[in-house]
Design a protein around this motif. Structure first.
Motif, PDB file in Angstrom:
ATOM      1  N   THR A  47       0.835  -1.191   0.000  1.00  0.00           N
ATOM      2  CA  THR A  47       0.000   0.000   0.000  1.00  0.00           C
ATOM      3  C   THR A  47       0.875   1.248   0.000  1.00  0.00           C
ATOM      4  N   ARG A  48       1.938   1.199   0.720  1.00  0.00           N
ATOM      5  CA  ARG A  48       2.932   2.284   0.738  1.00  0.00           C
ATOM      6  C   ARG A  48       4.288   1.629   0.900  1.00  0.00           C
ATOM      7  N   GLY A  49       5.299   2.108   0.150  1.00  0.00           N
ATOM      8  CA  GLY A  49       6.610   1.469   0.193  1.00  0.00           C
ATOM      9  C   GLY A  49       7.372   1.786   1.465  1.00  0.00           C
ATOM     10  N   LEU A  50       7.848   3.027   1.573  1.00  0.00           N
ATOM     11  CA  LEU A  50       8.692   3.464   2.689  1.00  0.00           C
ATOM     12  C   LEU A  50       8.104   4.736   3.269  1.00  0.00           C
ATOM     13  N   TRP A  51       7.859   4.736   4.579  1.00  0.00           N
ATOM     14  CA  TRP A  51       7.297   5.909   5.255  1.00  0.00           C
ATOM     15  C   TRP A  51       8.275   6.334   6.340  1.00  0.00           C
ATOM     16  N   LEU A  52       8.871   7.508   6.153  1.00  0.00           N
ATOM     17  CA  LEU A  52       9.782   8.111   7.127  1.00  0.00           C
ATOM     18  C   LEU A  52       9.035   9.249   7.808  1.00  0.00           C
ATOM     19  N   ASP A  53       8.631   9.023   9.040  1.00  0.00           N
ATOM     20  CA  ASP A  53       7.750   9.940   9.755  1.00  0.00           C
ATOM     21  C   ASP A  53       8.524  10.611  10.886  1.00  0.00           C
ATOM     22  N   ASP A  68       5.618   5.514  -3.271  1.00  0.00           N
ATOM     23  CA  ASP A  68       6.879   4.815  -3.025  1.00  0.00           C
ATOM     24  C   ASP A  68       7.510   5.264  -1.719  1.00  0.00           C
ATOM     25  N   VAL A  69       7.612   6.574  -1.521  1.00  0.00           N
ATOM     26  CA  VAL A  69       8.252   7.112  -0.325  1.00  0.00           C
ATOM     27  C   VAL A  69       7.385   8.236   0.230  1.00  0.00           C
ATOM     28  N   PHE A  70       7.189   8.237   1.533  1.00  0.00           N
ATOM     29  CA  PHE A  70       6.447   9.280   2.235  1.00  0.00           C
ATOM     30  C   PHE A  70       7.383   9.830   3.311  1.00  0.00           C
ATOM     31  N   ILE A  71       7.702  11.118   3.219  1.00  0.00           N
ATOM     32  CA  ILE A  71       8.524  11.772   4.236  1.00  0.00           C
ATOM     33  C   ILE A  71       7.641  12.814   4.907  1.00  0.00           C
ATOM     34  N   GLU A  72       7.393  12.649   6.194  1.00  0.00           N
ATOM     35  CA  GLU A  72       6.370  13.444   6.861  1.00  0.00           C
ATOM     36  C   GLU A  72       6.953  14.275   8.005  1.00  0.00           C
ATOM     37  N   VAL A  73       6.602  15.541   8.000  1.00  0.00           N
ATOM     38  CA  VAL A  73       6.945  16.543   9.019  1.00  0.00           C
ATOM     39  C   VAL A  73       8.351  16.339   9.591  1.00  0.00           C
ATOM     40  N   SER A  74       9.289  16.160   8.709  1.00  0.00           N
ATOM     41  CA  SER A  74      10.694  16.016   9.092  1.00  0.00           C
ATOM     42  C   SER A  74      11.465  17.219   8.579  1.00  0.00           C
TER      43      SER A  74
END
Length: 671
Positions: free
Chosen positions: A366-372, A407-413
Motif C-alpha cells: 500500500t505504501r513502500g517506505l514511510w519516514l515519519d 513509493d516514499v512518504f517523508i512526513e513533518v521532518s
C-alpha cells in the motif's frame, strides 16, 4: 561453544550434537556471549525469548543449518474441524492453549488505528494463506467479495470467532470454499511473537537463515510499545539476515520503542491530549530515560524476504536509530486491506536518525517506505520501488479512501534526508509534507504529492501546526522543535518520466486536490515547487533586517528556498518554473516496465535512446549544503562528506555524470 537444536530428536537433550535440544528456546536460556545455536531443519512452534545478551566482540548467533529450513512459527495446526453448513466448518479450541494471551479475544487497537475495522490479533491460515475475518457468522455463511483487497477472489474465504464461556473454548467458524480443512494445512496463530526477548537490553544477537511466520502481533504505533514477530526490544546491535518473514498480523520486524506505562497509547486511552502531543512527550521521556546511540539501535537487517504482513514489514520508533537496512525484498504488505490507519508501509519508521536504507526492493505494498518525523541524516539509496499503490481501480471511490499509496512518504521532518540513485515507478513517487530533502540521480515516474500541505493536525477552525523535533547532528539529544515551513529541497540530476495515469486515479486527484493532507497530484516532475523562492529571493527578505524593533514580518514563516539543476523530463513531466537548465523532451515517447523473472526484477526501457548529455557535474555534500532547521549537512553518519560518484550498480560515474541512477545506458537492466 556450539549448541544444537533439532525438532526431530526423539527427546530433549542437553544441547550437544549427540543429544540436541528439541526447542530453540531451551538453547536461548543457556546461550552465552560467543555461543552459536545451530538449528536443524524442522518446524519450531514456540516463542524464542533470548535470555542473555552477547557483546560487541562476542555475539550470540542463532543460525538455521539449512537456509530457511528451520521454521519458527507462532501458529498451531488445527485438525478438529466439523462441518457446520455447506463449505463452513467449526473448530473448538480449548483456551488453555493460549495462556495469558488469547488472540481471539484481543482486538487490534492502538493510536492511529482506524477502529471501525473489527479485527482480532489472531489469524486463520489455509495452506499458508490467511483468511479474512468478518464481524458476524453471517459473513462466513454468506461471504461477499471484499473489493479493497489485492486478492478479491480469495476474500470470500472468511472466518468469525466467538467464545463459549461454559466450556472455556474459542469457537472459530471458517468458510474454506470447498477445501477440506482436515486434509489441508490449516493453522491458527496462538503466540504474540516468534523471536523476541521479553526484557530490554538483550543486545548483540544474530538471527540468520530462518523462516519466521505467523504471529498474533498487536498494532504498533509510535506512542505505544512497538512489538513485532521478530525484534530486539530496545537493545543494540542486532543482525537479522537471510530470513524469510511473513504472516504477522501487524508487523514482521520491530526496531521499535520500549513500553512507557505513563504514555502507552495515551491518546487512545485518555483522549484529552492529541496524539501529536503525546508523541512529542514520548520522545522527551525516552531521552530522559536513556535513549541514546550508546544504548539502542545500530541494527542490521539484510538479505531478508519480508512479505504478507498486515501493517508493516519493518516498524520502528526511536529504537531503530543508526541502523542499516539493506538488500531486502519487502513486498505485499497490507494487501488484505483489513487493517487501516496511519502506520502502514513496507517500512514505517519514526526517528530514523542516520539510518541507511539501501539496495532494497519495495513492491506491491500500500505504501513502500514511510519516514515519519526526524528523518535526520537518513539516506535512501539504490532502492527499487514499483507498484506501491492502492490495490486496484475499484478502490478509486473517493468517498472510501483509507490512504493513498506512494513509493516514499517523508512526513513533518526537517531533514537532512537524502534520496539518491533510486528507481521510483509507482503512481505517486514521493509524498513531501517535509523539508530538508534532497533527491539526486533518481529515475522517477510518479508524482510528488502534498507539497506545501499535510503538516497541520486537523483542527477545523483553530491553528494546529505540528511542531516536530530536530536533533544535534548524529546524536539523539533534541536540539529544538519547529513547524514545517516547506521547501529547503534539492533536485539534482534526476530523470522524470510521466507515466500513464491509471483509470480511477483522476477521480482520486479530484477528490483530494483541496485536501489539507494530500493534493493527489498526478503530474510528474518538480512543478509543485514552482512558487517556491530561489535562495537569492528568500535571502532578500532579511536584507537590512536588524532583529528586534523591526516591523513585523512573515519572513520567519515563509517557505524556504528550493534548488534544482541537471534534471531531464520526458512524456510531459514538468519542471518547476525557476529551473533554468531543465531539459524537457517533448518529441520522444519513453516507456519503462518492470517484470519479475526467477525472483529478480527486470527493467526494460528505451530511455537511453533519447537521454541528452548531462550539463551538471558531480553532486556532493558541498553541493547540497545544510538542511535549514537542524543546520546539518547532507553527510554520512560518521560526519564525513558524501560524493555521489557511483551509480545504482556501484559503477563509478564520469566527471560529467549521466542523469538518473544508471551511468551507462542500455535497454534491459536486472535491478
Amino acid at each position: 561453544m556450539q549448541i544444537f537444536v533439532d525438532a526431530a530428536a526423539k527427546r530433549a537433550g542437553n544441547g550437544s550434537k549427540e543429544y540436541p535440544f528439541t526447542k530453540i528456546n531451551d538453547a536461548a536460556q543457556c546461550a552465552r556471549p560467543g555461543d552459536e545455536v545451530l538449528v536443524a531443519p524442522g518446524i519450531y512452534r514456540e516463542h524464542v525469548n533470548p535470555l542473555r545478551a552477547g557483546t560487541e566482540d562476542a555475539r550470540i548467533t542463532y543460525r538455521s543449518e539449512k537456509l530457511h529450513g528451520a521454521v519458527i512459527t507462532g501458529s498451531e495446526p488445527v485438525k478438529n474441524w466439523t462441518q457446520h453448513e455447506g463449505t463452513v466448518y467449526l473448530a473448538r479450541i480449548p483456551n488453555g492453549i493460549f495462556g495469558a494471551y488469547n488472540p481471539y479475544t484481543t482486538l487490534v487497537s492502538g493510536d492511529w488505528f482506524i477502529a471501525s475495522y473489527i479485527a482480532h490479533t489472531g489469524e486463520v491460515f489455509l495452506n499458508g494463506k490467511s483468511l479474512y475475518e468478518v464481524p458476524s457468522l453471517d459473513g462466513v455463511l454468506h461471504p461477499a467479495v471484499y473489493e479493497k483487497s489485492w486478492d478479491p477472489e480469495f476474500s470470500v474465504h472468511t472466518w468469525y470467532t466467538e467464545q463459549d464461556t461454559e466450556s472455556d473454548e474459542t469457537l472459530i467458524y471458517a468458510n474454506f470454499q470447498g477445501a477440506d480443512p482436515n486434509k489441508e494445512t490449516v493453522e491458527i496463530t496462538v503466540r504474540e511473537n516468534c523471536f523476541y526477548p521479553l526484557k530490554e537490553g538483550v543486545s548483540y544477537i544474530t538471527l540468520s537463515g530462518f523462516t519466521v511466520r505467523q504471529a498474533a502481533t498487536q498494532w504498533a504505533p509510535p506512542t505505544a510499545y512497538q512489538e513485532g514477530m521478530i525484534g530486539p526490544h530496545w537493545s543494540k546491535g542486532w543482525i537479522i539476515e537471510d530470513c524469510d518473514i511473513s504472516g504477522s498480523k501487524c508487523s514482521g520486524i520491530s526496531l521499535g520503542k520500549y513500553r512507557q506505562p505513563q504514555n502507552d497509547n495515551k491518546w487512545l486511552r485518555q483522549k484529552f491530549k492529541d496524539g501529536t502531543q503525546t508523541e512529542r512527550e514520548c520522545i522527551c521521556r525516552a531521552q530522559a530515560e536513556g535513549w541514546s546511540k550508546e544504548t539502542v539501535g545500530s541494527h542490521i537487517i539484510r538479505r531478508c524476504n519480508i512479505h504478507d504482513c498486515g501493517q508493516t514489514g519493518i516498524v520502528g520508533h526511536l529504537g531503530g536509530i543508526f541502523s542499516v537496512i539493506e538488500d531486502n525484498h519487502i513486498h505485499h504488505i497490507n494487501n488484505k486491506q483489513n487493517l487501516a490507519g496511519a502506520e502502514i508501509g513496507g517500512i514505517k519508521m519514526h526517528a530514523a536518525i542516520d539510518v541507511i536504507i539501501r539496495r532494497n526492493r519495495f513492491n506491491s505494498c500500500t505504501r513502500g517506505l514511510w519516514l515519519d518525523w526526524q528523518a535526520q541524516g537518513t539516506r535512501v539509496s539504490q532502492n527499487l520501488f514499483y507498484d506501491n499503490c492502492l490495490p486496484r481501480d475499484a478502490n478509486a471511490n473517493p468517498q472510501n479512501i483509507d490512504g493513498l499509496g506512494e513509493d516514499v512518504f517523508i512526513e513533518v521532518s526537517h531533514g537532512p534526508t537524502l534520496l539518491d540513485n533510486n528507481i521510483m515507478l509507482s503512481d505517486h513517487a514521493v509524498k513531501l509534507p517535509a523539508q530538508g530533502v534532497a533527491l539526486v540521480h533518481n529515475l522517477i515516474a510518479g508524482s510528488f504529492t502534498a507539497v506545501g500541505r499535510g503538516v497541520d493536525n486537523g483542527s477545523v477552525s483553530k491553528p494546529s501546526p505540528r511542531y516536530t523535533p530536530y536533533h544535534f547532528a548524529h546524536r539523539t539529544e533534541v536540539a529544538g522543535f519547529m513547524t514545517i515551513l516547506h521547501g529547503d529541497c534539492r533536485f539534482y540530476n534526476n530523470i522524470f518520466v510521466q507515466k500513464e495515469i491509471r483509470p480511477g486515479m483522476e477521480l482520486i486527484h479530484q477528490a483530494l486536490k483541496d485536501s489539507g493532507w494530500s493534493d493527489g497530484n498526478l503530474v510528474c516532475g518538480t512543478v509543485p515547487y514552482s512558487s517556491y523562492p530561489s535562495y537569492e529571493e528568500w535571502a532578500r527578505q532579511f536584507e537590512g533586517y536588524c532583529g528586534m524593533g523591526s516591523e513585523p514580518s512573515d519572513r520567519y514563516y515563509n517557505p524556504l528556498p528550493v534548488w534544482a539543476a541537471g534534471n531531464v523530463y520526458f512524456n510531459g513531466a514538468q519542471p518547476m518554473e525557476k529551473e533554468k537548465d531543465a531539459v524537457s523532451d517533448l518529441q520522444h515517447k519513453v516507456f519503462i516496465s518492470v517484470s519479475e523473472k526467477n525472483g529478480r526484477a527486470i527493467l526494460e526501457t528505451n530511455l537511453y535512446s533519447f537521454l541528452p548529455e548531462s550539463r551538471a557535474g558531480t553532486v556532493s555534500t558541498e553541493t547540497l549544503g545544510t538542511a535549514f532547521e537542524p543546520e546539518q549537512p547532507f553527510e554520512s553518519p560518521d560526519g564525513t562528506p558524501i560524493v555521489l560518484d557511483t551509480d545504482y550498480f556501484d559503477n563509478h560515474r564520469a566527471v560529467n555524470p549521466t542523469p538518473g541512477p544508471f551511468e551507462s545506458g542500455g535497454t534491459v537492466f536486472e535491478v
